[in-house]
Design a protein around this motif. Structure first.
Motif, mmCIF file in Angstrom:
data_model
loop_
_atom_site.group_PDB
_atom_site.id
_atom_site.type_symbol
_atom_site.label_atom_id
_atom_site.label_comp_id
_atom_site.label_asym_id
_atom_site.label_seq_id
_atom_site.Cartn_x
_atom_site.Cartn_y
_atom_site.Cartn_z
ATOM 1 N N ARG A 191 0.807 -1.201 -0.073
ATOM 2 C CA ARG A 191 0.189 -0.045 0.115
ATOM 3 C C ARG A 191 0.845 1.218 0.171
ATOM 4 N N GLN A 192 1.981 1.386 0.647
ATOM 5 C CA GLN A 192 2.962 2.274 0.771
ATOM 6 C C GLN A 192 4.239 1.809 0.632
ATOM 7 N N VAL A 193 5.163 2.452 0.238
ATOM 8 C CA VAL A 193 6.571 1.952 0.403
ATOM 9 C C VAL A 193 7.502 3.118 0.858
ATOM 10 N N LEU A 194 8.322 2.806 2.073
ATOM 11 C CA LEU A 194 9.221 3.629 2.515
ATOM 12 C C LEU A 194 10.633 3.609 1.773
ATOM 13 N N CYS A 195 11.044 4.468 1.124
ATOM 14 C CA CYS A 195 12.401 4.293 0.363
ATOM 15 C C CYS A 195 13.434 5.046 1.188
ATOM 16 N N TYR A 196 14.333 4.214 1.837
ATOM 17 C CA TYR A 196 15.463 4.895 2.634
ATOM 18 C C TYR A 196 16.568 5.193 1.464
ATOM 19 N N GLY A 197 16.699 6.424 1.193
ATOM 20 C CA GLY A 197 17.658 7.087 0.251
ATOM 21 C C GLY A 197 16.822 7.345 -1.051
ATOM 22 N N THR A 198 17.419 7.841 -2.236
ATOM 23 C CA THR A 198 16.697 8.502 -3.197
ATOM 24 C C THR A 198 16.181 7.435 -4.018
ATOM 25 N N ALA A 199 14.638 7.388 -4.365
ATOM 26 C CA ALA A 199 13.976 6.461 -5.180
ATOM 27 C C ALA A 199 14.099 6.848 -6.597
ATOM 28 N N PHE A 200 14.054 5.839 -7.161
ATOM 29 C CA PHE A 200 14.224 5.953 -8.716
ATOM 30 C C PHE A 200 12.637 6.305 -9.345
ATOM 31 N N CYS A 201 12.598 7.157 -10.200
ATOM 32 C CA CYS A 201 11.425 7.486 -10.653
ATOM 33 C C CYS A 201 10.419 6.577 -11.258
ATOM 34 N N GLU A 202 10.995 5.475 -11.575
ATOM 35 C CA GLU A 202 10.086 4.171 -12.042
ATOM 36 C C GLU A 202 9.508 3.555 -10.888
ATOM 37 N N MET A 203 9.792 3.825 -9.827
ATOM 38 C CA MET A 203 9.117 3.042 -8.477
ATOM 39 C C MET A 203 7.919 3.041 -8.151
ATOM 40 N N GLY A 204 7.294 4.458 -8.710
ATOM 41 C CA GLY A 204 5.841 4.682 -8.562
ATOM 42 C C GLY A 204 5.282 5.612 -7.519
ATOM 43 N N GLU A 205 4.176 5.816 -7.546
ATOM 44 C CA GLU A 205 3.606 7.063 -6.583
ATOM 45 C C GLU A 205 3.502 6.668 -5.339
ATOM 46 N N GLU A 206 3.465 5.313 -4.787
ATOM 47 C CA GLU A 206 3.192 4.899 -3.510
ATOM 48 C C GLU A 206 4.488 5.093 -2.938
ATOM 49 N N VAL A 207 5.616 5.338 -3.403
ATOM 50 C CA VAL A 207 6.923 5.503 -2.470
ATOM 51 C C VAL A 207 7.029 6.717 -1.736
ATOM 52 N N ILE A 208 7.514 6.834 -0.637
ATOM 53 C CA ILE A 208 7.785 7.864 0.204
ATOM 54 C C ILE A 208 9.246 7.870 0.478
ATOM 55 N N SER A 209 9.939 8.679 -0.154
ATOM 56 C CA SER A 209 11.422 8.791 0.050
ATOM 57 C C SER A 209 11.939 9.565 1.227
ATOM 58 N N VAL A 210 13.105 9.089 1.974
ATOM 59 C CA VAL A 210 13.575 9.541 2.973
ATOM 60 C C VAL A 210 15.053 9.739 2.544
ATOM 61 N N PRO A 211 15.658 10.970 2.392
ATOM 62 C CA PRO A 211 16.890 10.883 1.729
ATOM 63 C C PRO A 211 17.831 10.514 2.944
ATOM 64 N N TYR A 212 19.018 9.924 2.511
ATOM 65 C CA TYR A 212 20.100 9.421 3.496
ATOM 66 C C TYR A 212 20.554 10.618 4.619
ATOM 67 N N PHE A 213 20.794 11.787 3.896
ATOM 68 C CA PHE A 213 21.470 12.620 4.872
ATOM 69 C C PHE A 213 20.464 13.330 5.728
ATOM 70 N N GLU A 214 19.364 13.100 5.345
ATOM 71 C CA GLU A 214 18.099 13.493 6.304
ATOM 72 C C GLU A 214 17.893 12.883 7.597
ATOM 73 N N THR A 215 18.217 11.453 7.434
ATOM 74 C CA THR A 215 17.884 10.608 8.539
ATOM 75 C C THR A 215 18.837 10.689 9.305
ATOM 76 N N ILE A 216 20.162 10.953 8.808
ATOM 77 C CA ILE A 216 21.290 11.198 9.986
ATOM 78 C C ILE A 216 21.152 12.563 10.677
ATOM 79 N N ARG A 217 20.848 13.569 9.937
ATOM 80 C CA ARG A 217 20.478 14.792 10.796
ATOM 81 C C ARG A 217 19.365 14.500 11.866
ATOM 82 N N ARG A 218 18.272 13.994 11.368
ATOM 83 C CA ARG A 218 17.150 13.757 12.443
ATOM 84 C C ARG A 218 17.644 12.591 13.500
ATOM 85 N N GLY A 219 18.549 11.779 13.321
ATOM 86 C CA GLY A 219 18.906 10.645 14.301
ATOM 87 C C GLY A 219 19.578 11.311 15.385
ATOM 88 N N LYS A 220 20.312 12.519 15.097
ATOM 89 C CA LYS A 220 21.388 13.051 16.274
ATOM 90 C C LYS A 220 20.199 13.989 17.158
#
Length: 220
Positions: A191-220
């Motif tokens: 139903r939804q896909v969490l993508c850790y990192g940059t998603a490829f445009c071919e993956m579809g609209e159900e993808v929610i991408s969280v950039p790698y650098f953002e997760t590092i910043r939020r994790g601190k």
């Protein structure tokens, strides 16, 4: 009494040895992670190695991810019960992302998939909101890597580290990743896909991408 025989009988009844506590699916008996009606829109991630035993930070809205080095993951499979209370402080928990490398024997890939599913089944049984992480290598891994995940589940994938760990060119990795991704969509229909990192445009609209650098910043 034959003590060695008694010990053997006791060990065979120990769920931590047999790992047979939960329902399974597929010919490799992957523990089943039940579908959860979660919404990961606006998800905020925190690394598993950044969480605390008693976290006094504002973390109730964060989701714990395990996209870390494999040597940091063994503890969760060896003793998943030791992390239940710690993980329960957070909104959702992904399952450990054990590596499935293309040059890794299939026996190890099967074992790594089992370990990820087992942790998820254990934590879900305790009451945690669990989102299964899905990994694959070549088409040979399709025989087991999607088992244990119910149709229509919310799942997590990652595009981080594949080039370095699999020693592939950017084009080779993208081709291999998308082939597995489309097979995952066919078999699980997430139903939804969490993508850790940059998603490829071919993956579809159900993808929610969280950039790698953002997760590092939020994790601190």
């Amino acid at each position: 009494m034959n003590n060695s025989k008694f010990t053997s009988e006791v060990l065979r009844q120990d769920p931590s040895l047999l790992r047979n506590s939960y329902p399974t699916s597929g010919k490799w008996d992957m523990p089943i992670i039940k579908k959860s009606e979660v919404d990961i829109t606006g998800v905020k991630l925190i690394r598993a190695d950044h969480i605390r035993r008693k976290d006094n930070r504002a973390v109730a809205d964060k989701t714990v991810h395990f996209f870390v080095e494999d040597n940091k993951l063994d503890r969760y499979y060896d003793n998943p019960e030791n992390y239940r209370l710690r993980l329960a402080q957070y909104a959702h928990v992904l399952t450990p992302d054990y590596s499935l490398y293309i040059d890794m024997p299939l026996s190890i890939q099967i074992y790594n998939t089992f370990r990820s599913r087992y942790c998820g089944a254990d934590w879900q049984d305790y009451g945690l909101s669990v989102i299964p992480t899905v990994s694959w290598s070549t088409s040979e891994s399709y025989d087991f890597c999607f088992d244990g995940i119910e149709l229509g589940s919310v799942v997590a994938v990652s595009t981080v580290g594949g080039l370095r760990n699999n020693k592939l060119s950017k084009e080779e990795f993208k081709k291999l990743f998308l082939e597995g991704y489309w097979e995952m969509k066919r078999r699980i229909n997430p139903r939804q896909v969490l993508c850790y990192g940059t998603a490829f445009c071919e993956m579809g609209e159900e993808v929610i991408s969280v950039p790698y650098f953002e997760t590092i910043r939020r994790g601190k």
